[in-house]
Design a protein around this motif. Structure first.
Motif, mmCIF file in Angstrom:
data_model
loop_
_atom_site.group_PDB
_atom_site.id
_atom_site.type_symbol
_atom_site.label_atom_id
_atom_site.label_comp_id
_atom_site.label_asym_id
_atom_site.label_seq_id
_atom_site.Cartn_x
_atom_site.Cartn_y
_atom_site.Cartn_z
ATOM 1 N N THR A 75 0.823 -1.220 0.000
ATOM 2 C CA THR A 75 0.000 0.000 0.000
ATOM 3 C C THR A 75 0.854 1.265 0.000
ATOM 4 O O THR A 75 0.496 2.258 -0.642
ATOM 5 N N TYR A 76 1.999 1.229 0.691
ATOM 6 C CA TYR A 76 2.868 2.405 0.703
ATOM 7 C C TYR A 76 3.507 2.611 -0.668
ATOM 8 O O TYR A 76 3.647 3.742 -1.142
ATOM 9 N N SER A 77 3.884 1.525 -1.315
ATOM 10 C CA SER A 77 4.444 1.626 -2.670
ATOM 11 C C SER A 77 3.398 2.168 -3.639
ATOM 12 O O SER A 77 3.708 3.000 -4.504
ATOM 13 N N LEU A 78 2.157 1.707 -3.495
ATOM 14 C CA LEU A 78 1.076 2.202 -4.344
ATOM 15 C C LEU A 78 0.801 3.670 -4.070
ATOM 16 O O LEU A 78 0.559 4.463 -4.993
ATOM 17 N N PHE A 79 0.859 4.053 -2.790
ATOM 18 C CA PHE A 79 0.666 5.462 -2.439
ATOM 19 C C PHE A 79 1.718 6.344 -3.096
ATOM 20 O O PHE A 79 1.396 7.403 -3.644
ATOM 21 N N ILE A 80 2.981 5.913 -3.035
ATOM 22 C CA ILE A 80 4.064 6.697 -3.638
ATOM 23 C C ILE A 80 3.831 6.870 -5.133
ATOM 24 O O ILE A 80 4.063 7.951 -5.697
ATOM 25 N N LEU A 81 3.347 5.834 -5.783
ATOM 26 C CA LEU A 81 3.054 5.918 -7.215
ATOM 27 C C LEU A 81 1.976 6.960 -7.480
ATOM 28 O O LEU A 81 2.103 7.795 -8.388
ATOM 29 N N MET A 82 0.900 6.941 -6.683
ATOM 30 C CA MET A 82 -0.191 7.902 -6.871
ATOM 31 C C MET A 82 0.246 9.313 -6.490
ATOM 32 O O MET A 82 -0.121 10.294 -7.154
ATOM 33 N N TYR A 83 1.048 9.426 -5.427
ATOM 34 C CA TYR A 83 1.513 10.740 -5.001
ATOM 35 C C TYR A 83 2.411 11.359 -6.061
ATOM 36 O O TYR A 83 2.321 12.551 -6.351
ATOM 37 N N THR A 84 3.283 10.548 -6.643
ATOM 38 C CA THR A 84 4.152 11.031 -7.711
ATOM 39 C C THR A 84 3.334 11.515 -8.898
ATOM 40 O O THR A 84 3.658 12.522 -9.532
ATOM 41 N N ALA A 85 2.243 10.798 -9.189
ATOM 42 C CA ALA A 85 1.385 11.153 -10.318
ATOM 43 C C ALA A 85 0.622 12.450 -10.090
ATOM 44 O O ALA A 85 0.010 12.991 -11.018
ATOM 45 N N VAL A 86 0.648 12.957 -8.859
ATOM 46 C CA VAL A 86 0.039 14.260 -8.553
ATOM 47 C C VAL A 86 1.106 15.328 -8.367
ATOM 48 O O VAL A 86 1.028 16.419 -8.935
ATOM 49 N N SER A 87 2.129 15.031 -7.572
ATOM 50 C CA SER A 87 3.109 16.059 -7.196
ATOM 51 C C SER A 87 3.988 16.499 -8.363
ATOM 52 O O SER A 87 4.253 17.701 -8.517
ATOM 53 N N ILE A 88 4.448 15.565 -9.188
ATOM 54 C CA ILE A 88 5.317 15.938 -10.306
ATOM 55 C C ILE A 88 4.556 16.786 -11.333
ATOM 56 O O ILE A 88 5.049 17.836 -11.767
ATOM 57 N N PRO A 89 3.346 16.395 -11.754
ATOM 58 C CA PRO A 89 2.580 17.274 -12.649
ATOM 59 C C PRO A 89 2.269 18.626 -12.018
ATOM 60 O O PRO A 89 2.311 19.659 -12.703
ATOM 61 N N PHE A 90 1.966 18.631 -10.722
ATOM 62 C CA PHE A 90 1.652 19.900 -10.061
ATOM 63 C C PHE A 90 2.844 20.846 -10.096
ATOM 64 O O PHE A 90 2.719 22.027 -10.417
ATOM 65 N N LYS A 91 4.031 20.333 -9.775
ATOM 66 C CA LYS A 91 5.231 21.171 -9.789
ATOM 67 C C LYS A 91 5.594 21.591 -11.213
ATOM 68 O O LYS A 91 6.076 22.700 -11.445
ATOM 69 N N SER A 92 5.365 20.693 -12.169
ATOM 70 C CA SER A 92 5.666 21.015 -13.573
ATOM 71 C C SER A 92 4.715 22.077 -14.107
ATOM 72 O O SER A 92 5.088 22.859 -14.989
ATOM 73 N N LEU A 93 3.505 22.109 -13.581
ATOM 74 C CA LEU A 93 2.489 23.031 -14.080
ATOM 75 C C LEU A 93 2.904 24.486 -13.920
ATOM 76 O O LEU A 93 2.569 25.327 -14.764
ATOM 77 N N LEU A 94 3.638 24.801 -12.861
ATOM 78 C CA LEU A 94 4.043 26.189 -12.635
ATOM 79 C C LEU A 94 4.853 26.716 -13.810
ATOM 80 O O LEU A 94 4.687 27.864 -14.231
ATOM 81 N N GLY A 95 5.730 25.891 -14.354
ATOM 82 C CA GLY A 95 6.527 26.317 -15.496
ATOM 83 C C GLY A 95 5.735 26.402 -16.782
ATOM 84 O O GLY A 95 6.178 27.031 -17.753
ATOM 85 N N MET A 96 4.559 25.779 -16.806
ATOM 86 C CA MET A 96 3.723 25.797 -18.004
ATOM 87 C C MET A 96 2.660 26.888 -17.962
ATOM 88 O O MET A 96 2.073 27.227 -18.978
#
Length: 279
Positions: free
Chosen positions: A131-152
């Motif tokens: 479950t923690y590994s799955l959480f990290i996968l889902m969190y990455t799928a939110v946090s990386i796009p969110f941080k990338s969005l600022l530059g876009m």
């Protein structure tokens, strides 16, 4: 005679080349997203180890091993998510659609983290790892796009700085709320159910916040950058250039120091419980 001569002179757009700035409403909308994903990260980073050991009954050594394994997995998912964003092309843009698709799966996996069944020590360790590994996968799928969005959103440096300041306010507010309320709420309800309900409340707030960011922002730079011809750099050349870049070395050293400090945050609850005697 001059008046009779007509030349095809192209019209000059005075705004051509101007860096479009987001509105204050859009900056605020992006900042609210900081509130959303930091709610989730804070409750997990600060309270999950304590929950595993003192509520779920998993041994401290096993918890430390799980954390180590998942952190390595986190590095892999970050790289993969960056590649995926580069290859994403939708009507909503490259990074922004993930703020629509992924917050609900992230919320569900967060609740799973605090729902450890009583299936023996080995079963609990396996459940926590999955479950923690799955959480990290889902969190990455939110946090990386969110941080990338600022530059876009904009290429304007001043607008980015202001947006970052607004986001920092919401980030600190989220961290303060979670650190102040989580344990009193969970212990007030009692047992594992208290942790599940508390995680559920913060997860719901996170989903709402990230949806606000999705609705209130607009990508402006991705289409222009995608039209440019990309130069393919050999892997070994890229690595050599990277390790010789002093600015990369500086920011990497800072990140290592920062995350070591962040890793110590989870120890605060243990210190308050067992040394100060007041959780």
């Amino acid at each position: 005679m001059q008046s009779s001569i007509k030349q095809d002179v192209p019209k000059i757009n005075v705004n051509e080349g101007h860096l479009e700035r987001p509105s204050r409403k859009e900056m605020l909308g992006y900042g609210i997203g900081d509130f959303g994903y930091i709610l989730i990260w804070t409750i997990v980073a600060t309270f999950l180890p304590y929950f595993y050991t003192d509520v779920a009954g998993i041994s401290a050594g096993a918890v430390g091993t799980i954390m180590l394994f998942v952190r390595i997995w986190d590095g892999v998912t970050d790289i993969g998510m960056g590649i995926l964003i580069d290859r994403t092309n939708t009507k909503h843009g490259k990074a922004r659609p993930y703020l629509l698709w992924m917050p609900i799966p992230l919320a569900i996996t967060t609740i799973f983290l605090f729902t450890v069944p009583d299936i023996g020590m080995v079963g609990k360790i396996v459940y926590a790892t999955i479950t923690y590994s799955l959480f990290i996968l889902m969190y990455t799928a939110v946090s990386i796009p969110f941080k990338s969005l600022l530059g876009m959103i904009t290429q304007d440096q001043h607008a980015r700085a202001i947006t970052g300041i607004i986001g920092a306010f919401f980030l600190q507010a989220a961290a303060l709320i979670v650190n102040m309320l989580t344990h009193p709420m969970a212990s007030g309800i009692g047992g594992q159910l208290g942790w599940v309900i508390t995680a559920g409340i913060f997860s719901l707030l996170s989903v709402i916040s990230l949806y606000i960011t999705f609705r209130s922002t607009k990508e402006r730079t991705s289409s222009a950058s995608s039209d440019k011809r990309k130069e393919i750099v050999p892997f070994n050349v890229g690595i050599k250039a990277l390790v010789r870049n002093k600015y990369w070395i500086i920011i990497t050293s800072f990140c290592i120091s920062y995350y070591i400090l962040l890793g110590l945050v989870g120890a605060e609850l243990y210190y308050a419980t067992y040394i100060l005697g007041n959780t």
